[in-house]
Design a protein around this motif. Structure first.
Motif, PDB file in Angstrom:
ATOM      1  N   VAL A 124      63.622  59.602  58.429  1.00 11.56           N
ATOM      2  CA  VAL A 124      62.446  59.145  57.697  1.00 11.56           C
ATOM      3  C   VAL A 124      61.218  59.656  58.432  1.00 11.56           C
ATOM      4  O   VAL A 124      61.097  59.486  59.648  1.00 11.56           O
ATOM      5  CB  VAL A 124      62.399  57.601  57.603  1.00 11.56           C
ATOM      6  CG1 VAL A 124      61.119  57.139  56.924  1.00 11.56           C
ATOM      7  CG2 VAL A 124      63.613  57.088  56.853  1.00 11.56           C
ATOM      8  N   ASN A 125      60.341  60.298  57.705  1.00  6.39           N
ATOM      9  CA  ASN A 125      59.067  60.754  58.258  1.00  6.39           C
ATOM     10  C   ASN A 125      58.074  59.613  58.100  1.00  6.39           C
ATOM     11  O   ASN A 125      57.407  59.507  57.082  1.00  6.39           O
ATOM     12  CB  ASN A 125      58.572  62.000  57.516  1.00  6.39           C
ATOM     13  CG  ASN A 125      59.566  63.132  57.569  1.00  6.39           C
ATOM     14  OD1 ASN A 125      60.113  63.434  58.615  1.00  6.39           O
ATOM     15  ND2 ASN A 125      59.827  63.736  56.419  1.00  6.39           N
ATOM     16  N   GLY A 126      58.030  58.730  59.084  1.00  9.43           N
ATOM     17  CA  GLY A 126      57.210  57.527  58.983  1.00  9.43           C
ATOM     18  C   GLY A 126      55.744  57.824  58.737  1.00  9.43           C
ATOM     19  O   GLY A 126      55.177  58.746  59.324  1.00  9.43           O
ATOM     20  N   LEU A 127      55.153  57.038  57.873  1.00  4.27           N
ATOM     21  CA  LEU A 127      53.727  57.148  57.586  1.00  4.27           C
ATOM     22  C   LEU A 127      52.920  56.105  58.343  1.00  4.27           C
ATOM     23  O   LEU A 127      51.699  56.150  58.346  1.00  4.27           O
ATOM     24  CB  LEU A 127      53.496  57.000  56.078  1.00  4.27           C
ATOM     25  CG  LEU A 127      54.174  58.075  55.228  1.00  4.27           C
ATOM     26  CD1 LEU A 127      54.124  57.708  53.751  1.00  4.27           C
ATOM     27  CD2 LEU A 127      53.533  59.439  55.468  1.00  4.27           C
ATOM     28  N   THR A 128      53.638  55.160  58.956  1.00  5.74           N
ATOM     29  CA  THR A 128      53.026  54.121  59.774  1.00  5.74           C
ATOM     30  C   THR A 128      53.826  54.043  61.071  1.00  5.74           C
ATOM     31  O   THR A 128      54.923  54.602  61.150  1.00  5.74           O
ATOM     32  CB  THR A 128      53.071  52.737  59.080  1.00  5.74           C
ATOM     33  OG1 THR A 128      54.423  52.270  59.076  1.00  5.74           O
ATOM     34  CG2 THR A 128      52.522  52.793  57.658  1.00  5.74           C
ATOM     35  N   PRO A 129      53.328  53.311  62.076  1.00  8.32           N
ATOM     36  CA  PRO A 129      54.131  53.138  63.291  1.00  8.32           C
ATOM     37  C   PRO A 129      55.277  52.140  63.109  1.00  8.32           C
ATOM     38  O   PRO A 129      56.066  51.929  64.013  1.00  8.32           O
ATOM     39  CB  PRO A 129      53.126  52.619  64.327  1.00  8.32           C
ATOM     40  CG  PRO A 129      51.858  52.373  63.627  1.00  8.32           C
ATOM     41  CD  PRO A 129      51.966  52.842  62.225  1.00  8.32           C
ATOM     42  N   LEU A 130      55.386  51.543  61.935  1.00  6.29           N
ATOM     43  CA  LEU A 130      56.431  50.573  61.628  1.00  6.29           C
ATOM     44  C   LEU A 130      57.506  51.245  60.782  1.00  6.29           C
ATOM     45  O   LEU A 130      57.520  52.461  60.617  1.00  6.29           O
ATOM     46  CB  LEU A 130      55.817  49.381  60.887  1.00  6.29           C
ATOM     47  CG  LEU A 130      54.656  48.692  61.612  1.00  6.29           C
ATOM     48  CD1 LEU A 130      54.007  47.662  60.726  1.00  6.29           C
ATOM     49  CD2 LEU A 130      55.122  48.086  62.920  1.00  6.29           C
ATOM     50  N   PHE A 131      58.434  50.455  60.242  1.00  7.21           N
ATOM     51  CA  PHE A 131      59.418  50.990  59.303  1.00  7.21           C
ATOM     52  C   PHE A 131      58.756  51.080  57.935  1.00  7.21           C
ATOM     53  O   PHE A 131      58.166  50.101  57.467  1.00  7.21           O
ATOM     54  CB  PHE A 131      60.637  50.067  59.201  1.00  7.21           C
ATOM     55  CG  PHE A 131      61.415  49.955  60.478  1.00  7.21           C
ATOM     56  CD1 PHE A 131      62.272  50.967  60.882  1.00  7.21           C
ATOM     57  CD2 PHE A 131      61.298  48.833  61.279  1.00  7.21           C
ATOM     58  CE1 PHE A 131      62.989  50.867  62.050  1.00  7.21           C
ATOM     59  CE2 PHE A 131      62.015  48.718  62.447  1.00  7.21           C
ATOM     60  CZ  PHE A 131      62.864  49.736  62.842  1.00  7.21           C
ATOM     61  N   ASP A 132      58.854  52.228  57.288  1.00  6.32           N
ATOM     62  CA  ASP A 132      58.294  52.340  55.942  1.00  6.32           C
ATOM     63  C   ASP A 132      59.138  53.274  55.093  1.00  6.32           C
ATOM     64  O   ASP A 132      59.827  54.148  55.605  1.00  6.32           O
ATOM     65  CB  ASP A 132      56.830  52.793  55.972  1.00  6.32           C
ATOM     66  CG  ASP A 132      56.618  54.122  56.663  1.00  6.32           C
ATOM     67  OD1 ASP A 132      57.009  55.168  56.087  1.00  6.32           O
ATOM     68  OD2 ASP A 132      56.046  54.138  57.766  1.00  6.32           O
TER      69      ASP A 132
END
Length: 170
Positions: A142-150
């Motif tokens: 997953v190429n995260g868009l936030t520092p969290l899981f998204d």
């Protein structure tokens, strides 16, 4: 404006209603709309994704988990996106809306409800729509868009767009 004056007003209202059915407070954020730019493409869709990320960052429920977070710039969002085949978009959208990212046995929405709403949204954008995600299906990353899981799914028919983003902290 009278809805009968433009056939697109009905599509937009239905698209917004379908996406609203897929949202869950503080977990699944959605947006739907009509582009104002002439000939919108991936950068314009990424701009709408950035606006949705800004909404999440400003939400008091997430602000403490995202101190100092600024959404990626449009080119970075474009680089994070992978295409999704239209025939897979409805099931992917229902999954983003219904199944928790961290605890897959937990449901944010009834699966049947999510599937019906997702089918309607995908149908409204049509078979020629383009769909994008921040998942790389080839390797499972997953190429995260936030520092969290998204987890994001974004679609457009070149005139309208639909976005769904689930966010989780752990």
């Amino acid at each position: 404006m009278d809805p009968a004056a433009s056939p697109f007003m009905g599509v937009l209202a239905e698209l917004e209603a379908g996406m609203a059915e897929l949202s869950t407070p503080m977990r699944v954020y959605v947006a739907a709309g009509r582009f104002t730019e002439p000939e919108p493409d991936l950068p314009e869709l990424a701009g709408r994704i950035r606006m949705l990320l800004s909404t999440i960052a400003a939400d008091e429920a997430w602000r403490r988990f995202l101190p100092g977070y600024a959404p990626p710039r449009t080119p970075e969002i474009c680089a994070a996106l992978e295409p999704v085949e239209t025939h897979a978009a409805a099931s992917f959208l229902a999954h983003v809306a219904a199944v928790d990212l961290v605890w897959p046995s937990h449901r944010h929405l009834d699966v049947g409800t999510a599937e019906r709403a997702a089918d309607r949204v995908v149908s409204l954008l049509g078979t020629d729509a383009s769909w994008w995600t921040n998942h790389d299906a080839a390797c499972g990353a997953v190429n995260g868009l936030t520092p969290l899981f998204d987890s994001l799914l974004a679609g457009t028919d070149g005139e309208h767009f639909a976005l769904a983003l689930q966010i989780a902290d752990d």
